[in-house]
Enzyme design. Structure first.
Site, PDB file in Angstrom:
ATOM      1  N   PRO A   1       0.979  -1.150   0.018  1.00  0.00           N
ATOM      2  CA  PRO A   1       0.115   0.043  -0.058  1.00  0.00           C
ATOM      3  C   PRO A   1       0.841   1.076   0.026  1.00  0.00           C
ATOM      4  CG  PRO A   1      -0.431  -1.526   1.945  1.00  0.00           C
ATOM      5  CD  PRO A   1       0.791  -1.894   1.242  1.00  0.00           C
ATOM      6  N   GLU A   2       0.773   2.162  -0.981  1.00  0.00           N
ATOM      7  CA  GLU A   2       1.382   3.413  -1.140  1.00  0.00           C
ATOM      8  C   GLU A   2       0.280   4.674  -0.992  1.00  0.00           C
ATOM      9  OE1 GLU A   2       4.211   2.850  -4.446  1.00  0.00           O
ATOM     10  OE2 GLU A   2       4.207   0.845  -4.320  1.00  0.00           O
TER      11      GLU A   2
END
Length: 268
Positions: free
Chosen positions: A2-3
């Site tokens: 997750p960015e």
DNA sequence: AATCATCCCTGAACGC
DNA sequence: TGCGTTCAGGGATGAT
């Protein structure tokens, strides 16, 4: 992984479920040093849910609950925790009877309650660079930083020059900007291209509700769509969308780096 | 001060 | 079929 786009999508999904809810009880089902001071969330109310880089921040008045999803962290709000989540390590029981859960197969994620702004336990958050989709992401500051860098991709991953970029969006931004991941000492023209490319890939990521490469799920447990629009990440051997040269994979800054060897040329 | 390697962790993919 | 090995990577840490 997750960015920024994934965390922002989750924030948008969860804010209506969490804001104004009081945390009645905190249940740590799997003790880990990555989970700290969580009992301090008990009895406090979530006033707002914000994002800084890849961190989610639940504002609890005189405390903040900081959440980092690491590689495989998943969060959601349900009446019951879904049965297929086999690695739920923390549950927050809310005033309305729902449960806010944290699931994390590989335990790289972090959940920490701190006094507002006290990020000493999280040096990366304390030194976090500007938000790329805000006016704080100043081109001239960015240009001077990348002019002195040794390996551009390492700087992007460090969070210090700009917040929220991980391996997927780093590769995509460098491809768009036609810059080799191992490039150092970027020119002003390259810096401008990269600054623009970063904003573009992250904006598209948010519009597409994030990239589900494997583990990422949004706040409702659903896949993102951005994986269908990636140009280079996980596309080793596939033709470059610009010039048809096969995409190459290298090891840079200890991570896999995908690039077009024709479009992204390393220079002095 | 900046840079780099190492470690954490689980499960999928791979080789024999 | 099954077992052992390798690989994936965000960020903290310690070494250089």
């Amino acid at each position: 992984m997750p960015e920024l786009p994934e965390v922002e999508t989750i924030r948008n999904d969860l804010a209506p479920e969490l804001v104004q809810q009081t945390i009645k009880r905190v249940e740590v089902l799997f003790a880990d040093p990555h989970y700290q001071n969580l009992e301090e969330a008990s009895g406090r109310t979530i006033h707002s849910l914000t994002r800084r880089g890849k961190y989610l921040i639940a504002h609890l008045g005189d405390r903040e609950l900081l959440i980092h999803l690491g590689m495989t962290g998943q969060v959601g709000v349900q009446q019951e925790v879904p049965r297929d989540l086999r690695h739920v390590h923390v549950r927050f029981w809310l005033g309305n009877g729902n449960v806010f859960y944290f699931n994390d197969q590989r335990r790289f994620g972090r959940l920490i309650v701190v006094r507002p702004g006290d990020y000493a336990a999280l040096p990366t958050l304390a030194a976090m660079g500007p938000e790329p989709l805000s006016d704080d992401f100043d081109l001239h500051d960015f240009t001077s930083k990348v002019a002195r860098v040794k390996t551009i991709k390492a700087l992007l991953l460090s969070q210090q020059a700009v917040a929220g970029i991980g391996n997927i969006y780093a590769d995509e931004a460098l491809f768009l900007a036609r810059i080799h991941p191992q490039q150092g000492q970027l020119t002003a023209i390259e810096a401008k291209r990269l600054h623009e490319a970063i904003r573009q890939v992250l904006s598209h990521g948010v519009e597409n509700r994030g990239t589900t490469f494997k583990d990422y799920r949004d706040g409702n447990g659903k896949y993102g769509n951005n994986q269908d629009f990636l140009n280079v990440f996980d596309r080793t051997g596939a033709p470059c969308p610009r010039c048809k040269t096969p995409i190459q994979k290298l090891r840079v800054a200890g991570r896999g780096a995908h690039l077009c060897p024709n479009c992204q040329i390393l220079h002095e």
